[in-house]
Design a protein around this motif. Structure first.
Motif, mmCIF file in Angstrom:
data_model
loop_
_atom_site.group_PDB
_atom_site.id
_atom_site.type_symbol
_atom_site.label_atom_id
_atom_site.label_comp_id
_atom_site.label_asym_id
_atom_site.label_seq_id
_atom_site.Cartn_x
_atom_site.Cartn_y
_atom_site.Cartn_z
ATOM 1 N N GLY A 55 0.845 -1.183 0.000
ATOM 2 C CA GLY A 55 0.000 0.000 0.000
ATOM 3 C C GLY A 55 0.883 1.237 0.000
ATOM 4 O O GLY A 55 0.695 2.172 0.774
ATOM 5 N N ASP A 76 0.791 -1.253 -4.792
ATOM 6 C CA ASP A 76 -0.437 -0.518 -4.502
ATOM 7 C C ASP A 76 -1.493 -0.885 -5.536
ATOM 8 O O ASP A 76 -1.174 -1.260 -6.674
ATOM 9 N N VAL A 120 -3.424 1.443 5.851
ATOM 10 C CA VAL A 120 -3.634 0.430 4.820
ATOM 11 C C VAL A 120 -4.599 -0.648 5.299
ATOM 12 O O VAL A 120 -5.539 -1.011 4.591
#
Length: 208
Positions: A55, A76, A120
């Protein structure tokens, strides 16, 4: 076949990369230290460690850790965030992918540290949290570290209410073969106390 949509995409529509980058640029220009997460992680590592920034967003943390001499891979699900990371650090490895399916990205296991900062975990797709923790644990070497930062109340989240409790998170970690090593209230290392709104956790992968 696609899975459930993550909460980050629901909030931003997947187009927040430039705005997110500019926000941190303004903070840096005003004198704020924007490298707290990288400083925290670097203190846990030996030189030239392998780090997975899960993330990674616009790459702010991974780029700083690379400047400090570590080998960083960023993953990501948001293409707009990765576009900024690739522009700012084209020589680093940036992968577009779902954290619940890390095993499909061809990563070589044996990372010294996996980082999931910036909320995240609370912003994952509902129901995928345990799977993501398992995936992150699986890429670590024995005794490798999972470092996470997450809000525990609405004041520390871009959401009206928390989506994850520390009890749930620690349970997922235990199921994945991780044990809690340290917990703090901030990236500066302030002591964690019951009821504070943010937790920085360091879990270690069991060696057996």
């Amino acid at each position: 076949m696609t899975g459930p949509r993550d909460r980050w995409s629901e909030l931003t529509g997947g187009h927040a990369g430039e705005e997110y980058s500019q926000r941190f640029a303004r903070l840096a220009a005003s004198g704020h230290d924007i490298h707290g997460e990288a400083t925290f992680c670097a203190a846990l590592l030996k030189p030239a460690a392998r780090i997975l920034d899960a993330g990674c967003g616009t790459g702010r943390i991974a780029i700083r850790l690379a400047e400090l001499g570590h080998h960083c891979t960023g993953v990501d699900v948001d293409p707009s965030m990765l576009a900024v990371a690739r522009r700012d650090a084209p020589d680093q490895e940036w992968l577009l992918g779902d954290l619940a399916r890390l095993d499909t990205l061809g990563l070589n296991p044996g990372f010294d540290l996996a980082l999931a900062a910036g909320n995240v975990i609370p912003l994952l797709a509902d129901g995928t949290e345990a799977a993501v923790v398992r995936q992150l644990a699986a890429v670590l070497r024995p005794a490798g570290l999972l470092v996470t930062g997450m809000g525990l109340d609405a004041a520390h989240l871009p959401l009206p209410e928390p989506t994850v409790t520390l009890t749930e998170f620690d349970h997922w970690c235990a199921q994945a073969g991780l044990t809690l090593r340290q917990r703090y209230a901030t990236w500066s290392g302030d002591p964690y106390y019951e009821g504070c709104g943010y937790a920085v956790s360091v879990h270690s992968r069991l060696t057996m």
